[in-house]
Design a protein around this motif. Sequence first.
Motif, PDB file in Angstrom:
ATOM      1  N   LEU A  45       0.832  -1.208   0.000  1.00  0.00           N
ATOM      2  CA  LEU A  45       0.000   0.000   0.000  1.00  0.00           C
ATOM      3  C   LEU A  45       0.868   1.260   0.000  1.00  0.00           C
ATOM      4  CD1 LEU A  45      -2.811  -1.037   2.519  1.00  0.00           C
ATOM      5  CD2 LEU A  45      -2.896  -1.031   0.024  1.00  0.00           C
ATOM      6  N   ALA A  49       1.109   3.723  -3.157  1.00  0.00           N
ATOM      7  CA  ALA A  49       0.616   5.097  -3.019  1.00  0.00           C
ATOM      8  C   ALA A  49       1.685   6.107  -3.431  1.00  0.00           C
ATOM      9  CB  ALA A  49       0.179   5.353  -1.576  1.00  0.00           C
ATOM     10  N   ALA A  52       1.965   6.139  -7.196  1.00  0.00           N
ATOM     11  CA  ALA A  52       0.795   6.787  -7.785  1.00  0.00           C
ATOM     12  C   ALA A  52       0.877   8.304  -7.653  1.00  0.00           C
ATOM     13  CB  ALA A  52      -0.476   6.262  -7.128  1.00  0.00           C
ATOM     14  N   VAL A  53       1.278   8.775  -6.480  1.00  0.00           N
ATOM     15  CA  VAL A  53       1.349  10.216  -6.241  1.00  0.00           C
ATOM     16  C   VAL A  53       2.400  10.866  -7.140  1.00  0.00           C
ATOM     17  CG1 VAL A  53       2.110  11.935  -4.545  1.00  0.00           C
ATOM     18  CG2 VAL A  53       0.441  10.212  -3.895  1.00  0.00           C
ATOM     19  N   GLY A 299       6.622   9.598   3.572  1.00  0.00           N
ATOM     20  CA  GLY A 299       5.281  10.169   3.639  1.00  0.00           C
ATOM     21  C   GLY A 299       5.106  11.101   4.815  1.00  0.00           C
ATOM     22  N   LEU A 309      -0.621  13.353  -0.610  1.00  0.00           N
ATOM     23  CA  LEU A 309      -1.352  12.177  -0.142  1.00  0.00           C
ATOM     24  C   LEU A 309      -2.621  12.574   0.583  1.00  0.00           C
ATOM     25  CD1 LEU A 309       1.559   9.912   1.166  1.00  0.00           C
ATOM     26  CD2 LEU A 309       0.009   9.381  -0.712  1.00  0.00           C
ATOM     27  N   THR A 312      -5.170  13.638  -1.917  1.00  0.00           N
ATOM     28  CA  THR A 312      -5.685  12.509  -2.694  1.00  0.00           C
ATOM     29  C   THR A 312      -6.683  11.680  -1.899  1.00  0.00           C
ATOM     30  OG1 THR A 312      -3.635  12.382  -3.970  1.00  0.00           O
ATOM     31  CG2 THR A 312      -5.059  10.432  -3.966  1.00  0.00           C
ATOM     32  N   PHE A 313      -6.327  11.359  -0.647  1.00  0.00           N
ATOM     33  CA  PHE A 313      -7.138  10.412   0.108  1.00  0.00           C
ATOM     34  C   PHE A 313      -8.211  11.066   0.968  1.00  0.00           C
ATOM     35  CE2 PHE A 313      -3.230   8.035  -0.786  1.00  0.00           C
ATOM     36  CZ  PHE A 313      -3.799   6.951  -1.413  1.00  0.00           C
TER      37      PHE A 313
END
Length: 320
Positions: A45, A49, A52-53, A299, A309, A312-313
């Motif tokens: 995960l 992530a 993807a970011v 992160g 992040l 996005t989330f």
Amino acid sequence: MAETLQLNSTFLRPTFFILTGFPGLGSAQTWLTLVFGPIYLLALLGNGALLAVVWIDSTLHQPMFLLLAILAATDLGLATSIAPGLLAVLWLGPRSVPYAVCLVQMFFVHALTAMESGVLLAMACDRAAAIGRPLHYPVLVTKACVGYAALALALKAVAIVVPFPLLVAKFEHFQAKTIGHTYCAHMAVVELVVGNTQANNLYGLALSLAISGMDILGITGSYGLIAHAVLQLPTPEARAKAFGTCSSHICVILAFYIPGLFSYLTHRFGHHTVPKPVHILLSNIYLLLPPALNPLIYGARTKQIRDRLLETFTFRKSPL
């Protein structure tokens, strides 16, 4: 005569090996899935992530973040090369692995480990250029430069690790087909070989020292240059800010090399004093813990990634 008897007590190259997991633990090793399962999930995960970011956000298409994406991809590959098989052995018990698949796994585990070490060195050089030569940094370190560096690191990893499976493949006779390990580690397979394995042992030792030793020297030299540049800054605030840009990378370096050092020392010097399940546990921690921790470190400590992040989330719109 003794050699003939030895060959008669063994068999030709097996079509498969059997991975048994942690020797001596039996069904108790099932509980270790509660440890390694979440670690692998976190690695999937977290690194997914991050990739993807960096892929989605064009403002992150900078050398520092592209190197981080390469690290995340390497971590995904490294964790996936052993975790599914590890969890299967822990949960379902001993499992068979085709001979060719075992050699392929051996190659990928060692190649991706070498790749990760090289990427950490490249990231240290990137920080040294950014802090030591800030005005020339955009010219010295470009996206094309990062791409060439990634290609060179991949080719180097392939070239130096290919001899591992080739040195094993040359042997025709094995003492057994049961590997007391959770994955096809090079030395775990070599222990089953009938014949002179001195070349395997020497190459494994030389490779470990050469890869880790040279990369650690390079990282140390880069941070020496960084420290020299930072100490030339006029104010404590400027020095703290400059060091702060390196804090995430330092944490990642420690997360990779410290477990690796313990695993190496116990394997080389604690063979008769440290129980084998401890060897195997440290080996798995060395390979799985850094891929799980790296996305958390970057992160939490890198503002651009943390903010992206969160946007996005939590589905918040970016400010115009």
